[in-house]
Design an enzyme around this catalytic site. Structure first.
Site, PDB file in Angstrom:
ATOM      1  N   SER A 120       0.943  -1.252  -0.008  1.00  0.00           N
ATOM      2  CA  SER A 120      -0.051   0.144  -0.025  1.00  0.00           C
ATOM      3  C   SER A 120       0.794   1.315  -0.004  1.00  0.00           C
ATOM      4  O   SER A 120       2.165   1.148  -0.315  1.00  0.00           O
ATOM      5  CB  SER A 120      -1.003  -0.006   1.277  1.00  0.00           C
ATOM      6  OG  SER A 120      -1.941   0.947   1.056  1.00  0.00           O
ATOM      7  N   ASN A 121       0.407   2.472   0.314  1.00  0.00           N
ATOM      8  CA  ASN A 121       1.045   3.639   0.397  1.00  0.00           C
ATOM      9  C   ASN A 121       0.651   4.433   1.470  1.00  0.00           C
ATOM     10  O   ASN A 121      -0.410   4.316   2.153  1.00  0.00           O
ATOM     11  CB  ASN A 121       1.130   4.266  -1.013  1.00  0.00           C
ATOM     12  CG  ASN A 121      -0.360   4.545  -1.132  1.00  0.00           C
ATOM     13  OD1 ASN A 121      -1.250   5.412  -0.625  1.00  0.00           O
ATOM     14  ND2 ASN A 121      -0.750   3.913  -2.399  1.00  0.00           N
ATOM     15  N   ARG A 122       1.319   5.696   1.534  1.00  0.00           N
ATOM     16  CA  ARG A 122       0.920   6.439   3.004  1.00  0.00           C
ATOM     17  C   ARG A 122       0.003   7.556   2.788  1.00  0.00           C
ATOM     18  O   ARG A 122      -0.306   8.309   3.662  1.00  0.00           O
ATOM     19  CB  ARG A 122       2.249   7.448   3.071  1.00  0.00           C
ATOM     20  CG  ARG A 122       3.464   6.510   3.836  1.00  0.00           C
ATOM     21  CD  ARG A 122       4.713   7.426   3.842  1.00  0.00           C
ATOM     22  NE  ARG A 122       4.642   8.493   4.501  1.00  0.00           N
ATOM     23  CZ  ARG A 122       5.012   9.824   4.564  1.00  0.00           C
ATOM     24  NH1 ARG A 122       5.721   9.963   3.419  1.00  0.00           N
ATOM     25  NH2 ARG A 122       4.642  10.736   5.096  1.00  0.00           N
TER      26      ARG A 122
END
Ligand code: CTP
Length: 394
Positions: A203-205
């Protein structure tokens, strides 16, 4: 616009004179009521000087004038803004206790009310505060959510009074324009999550805050809003229809099913560019003989590119998260993605953007236009993006 500013006894009361000034910048006339405890944090004299009016601290009115101040004031006021609002004042508002000048006035007040809570994170999460805020919301009171950050007690968490520009923006919107009335706006927000095995994912931030702020602002400006959101911990803005997804593929399906019935599509989501080629159906075990494992990734579908085939084609706003040559790369992305506007931000600055309440962006148009929005709360950025959309839709 006539505003009564109620200030209760939290440390953030020291920001009240600045708030009065910024409200005056909107052309508002401001009169201030302090609770007795607020007067311990900020001087009535400072507030009288900036507001050019007497400050009310006592609920019994002025015997010399003969009038009952709170009734006269209620006739005058178009908005009651309580900032900061302590847990105590919020509780009194929820049940109608009127035992000081501010809470007595609040019962007499007949027009809109906005409440900006400020308190320690642990108090904010207390069941009574949560319930009292829900009661106020259900009565039509607008809650201006507090921010996360350093709190007076030296701790970090949610509870800090919303930034002054965010409060002012909410007041402006309250007075504001319904320029998206009759429009249907589709917003994507948050990260996507690409499963590796039953317990792990890529995933990402992205926190989703930017997309949720846009959805909220568009609805307040009169639009019918659909939010397609990846996993976030955010509250859905009131009146917004939500579809929750996990993966880029699910986001693509949701967006393609809805895009043709929306005039505006705003793609604030941080879509994972790659997903594991295969998803293991059992938890992947550590290899005993090696310190590395290989994960093979496949490119995800480009949702923006697919939008170009939608008929009738909506007005499309893309986002560009860049670390280098922000404007140049974003302009290229604008062309490549066939969008109408692109909102570029520099993600190499870790104090803004991802997972932050603030951002600083460049809004670039197909027509070569470029608008820089200096560091501001995401609600302010959201409104400037919508301003750019409205200007182009005519
Ligand atoms: N986007 C999309 N589908 C994807 C990837 C991105 O619709 N599979 C959208 C995002 O929602 C955003 C815009 O494309 O509005 C730009 O995203 P970004 O990740 O910055 O661009 P990429 O096309 O992925 O380019 P790169 O990662 O090479 O910079």
């Amino acid at each position: 616009m006539n505003i009564v500013l109620g200030v209760s006894g939290g440390i953030a009361a020291y920001k009240a004179p600045e708030l009065v000034r910024r409200l005056q910048d909107l052309g508002a006339a401001v009169r201030v009521i302090l609770t007795p405890n607020a007067a311990r944090f900020v001087s009535p004299l400072s507030l009288a000087a900036v507001s050019h009016h007497g400050v009310i601290t006592d609920q019994w009115g002025d015997p010399a004038k003969g009038g009952v101040d709170h009734i006269e004031m209620a006739r005058w006021a178009e908005l009651l803004l309580i900032a900061p609002a302590t847990a105590n004042v919020i509780a009194k508002l929820a049940v109608g206790i009127a035992d000081d000048a501010l809470t007595t006035y609040s019962v007499a007040h007949r027009t809109a009310i906005m409440v900006a809570p400020a308190m320690n994170w642990s108090m904010l999460q207390h069941a009574t505060v949560v319930q009292n805020l829900a009661t106020l919301r259900s009565r039509g009171v607008e809650i201006i959510d507090p921010e996360s950050g350093y709190l007076a007690e030296g701790e970090e968490g949610e509870g800090r009074l919303a930034a002054i520009p965010a409060i002012v923006e909410r007041v402006k919107m309250h007075r504001g324009t319904r320029d998206l009335e009759g429009k249907r706006v589709l917003v994507t927000a948050g990260p996507t999550r690409e499963a590796i095995d039953p317990v792990r994912y890529l995933s990402n931030r992205s926190s989703g805050r930017m997309g949720y702020a846009i959805a909220d602002a568009a609805r307040r400006r009169g639009a019918t809003v659909t939010l397609v959101s990846g996993p976030t911990s955010l509250e859905v803005p009131p009146g917004v229809d939500i579809t929750r997804i996990d993966t880029a593929k699910e986001m693509l399906e949701a967006v393609m099913a809805k895009a043709a019935s929306h005039q505006i599509v705003i793609k604030a989501a941080a879509v994972a560019d790659f997903a594991p080629e295969t998803v293991a159906d059992r938890k992947i075990k550590k290899p005993a003989d090696r310190g590395t494992i290989e994960l093979s990734l496949r490119k995800n579908p480009d949702i923006l590119a697919s939008l170009a085939t939608v008929h009738p084609r909506p007005f499309i706003v893309a986002f560009a998260a860049e670390t280098d040559s922000v404007e140049k790369n974003a302009r290229e992305k604008l062309e490549r993605k066939g969008a109408d506007l692109i909102v570029a931000n520099d993600v190499s600055d870790t104090t803004i953007g991802f997972d932050s309440d603030e951002n600083e962006v460049l809004i670039l148009g197909r027509d070569g236009s470029s608008v820089r929005v200096e560091r501001s709360p995401k609600l302010v950025i959201a409104n400037r993006i919508l301003d750019a959309v409205v200007a182009r839709l005519g």
